[in-house]
Design an enzyme around this catalytic site. Sequence first.
Site, PDB file in Angstrom:
ATOM      1  N   ASP A   1      65.249  82.830  87.727  1.00  0.00           N
ATOM      2  CA  ASP A   1      66.661  82.945  87.375  1.00  0.00           C
ATOM      3  C   ASP A   1      66.888  83.680  86.056  1.00  0.00           C
ATOM      4  OD1 ASP A   1      65.396  80.840  86.084  1.00  0.00           O
ATOM      5  OD2 ASP A   1      66.655  79.315  87.015  1.00  0.00           O
TER       6      ASP A   1
ATOM      7  N   HIS B   1      62.330  81.156  82.403  1.00  0.00           N
ATOM      8  CA  HIS B   1      61.899  80.764  83.743  1.00  0.00           C
ATOM      9  C   HIS B   1      62.712  79.577  84.267  1.00  0.00           C
ATOM     10  CE1 HIS B   1      58.565  83.249  82.478  1.00  0.00           C
ATOM     11  NE2 HIS B   1      58.067  83.236  83.691  1.00  0.00           N
TER      12      HIS B   1
ATOM     13  N   GLU C   1      64.714  94.456  87.834  1.00  0.00           N
ATOM     14  CA  GLU C   1      65.704  93.657  88.555  1.00  0.00           C
ATOM     15  C   GLU C   1      66.975  94.439  88.855  1.00  0.00           C
ATOM     16  OE1 GLU C   1      64.003  92.642  85.946  1.00  0.00           O
ATOM     17  OE2 GLU C   1      62.761  91.026  86.761  1.00  0.00           O
TER      18      GLU C   1
END
Length: 329
Positions: A84, A129, A60
């Site tokens: 997220d 999640h 990420e």
Amino acid sequence: MPEFSLQQALNVALCHACEDDDRVLIFGEDVGTLGGVFRVTDGLRDKFGEHRVFDTPLAESAIMGMAVGLAVAGWRPVPEIQFDGFSYPAIDQIANQVARMHYRSRGVLNMPITLRLPSFGGIKAPEHHGESLEALFAHVPGLKVVAPATPSEGYHLLRQAIADPDPVIFLEPKSRYWHRETFDPTEPAEIPPPGTSRIARPGEHGTLVAWGAMVARCLQAAELAAEDGVELEVLDLRWLKPIDADGLARSVARTRRAVVVHEAPLSAGLGAEVSALITERCFADLRAPVQRVTGFDVPYPSGALEDEYLPSVDRILTAVQTTLEYRRG
């Protein structure tokens, strides 16, 4: 008039953005071949080619670092972080590079990055999640934060975010991906001005302020309250940074009571900022203190406890009752 789910509306918005601007690039984990975990990018690689819609490694921070470099080179990156909770490793790039580059370069460099982030709870996902990170991102100067509540909002807000010269964190409520709505994405009259809120339901006895999936929850509460003769206004903030302070003040000044509803924990949540804005602008109009109905001050729970954590209709109506029964001493 066509009908779209939120997931389909976002897919169409990405498609139209790519058609209108050759500089738009879509990338992230599984967004190309698979079309995204929630199929928001389904079919886009076939239509626009793997040079514009492509998969990245599960990294990420690298995704956001790549977005910074591409933005500096003149592209309009639209990265996706799959869930997220996976965005925490990318916070350094987001806060120290994405948010600051325009300021650091004295306005020479823009960061037209739209970070798509499937967000919030409601799908009983495992740990990491489901998160509610709007306050974290809204607190960083240089970032704009958006959370759509409906398919038409999803389409128009995503188009506005991609067209924005500044970085936008686009929080997509996962539990609303399959909610359907009829609208015409090509109809100009449907386009809301950037930075504005929306009255989802008019009312006169109090304002429920919400965003994302909690807008639908507040509409449910308002329907039940109406059966007892209490007409609640539901204000969908849409833009969480900047907040439509004028629209918020107009609603609360008219109804004179407010309850702020969000999924994130209570302490230092965005509800505190909204409550402060209401108090600053509507102190003389308020007939009761602003109430907040939120998640609890615990880590976002996994699916088994999610129903206990998320604001329920009963908790919202209890807060409404508190404001209605409040009497100054």
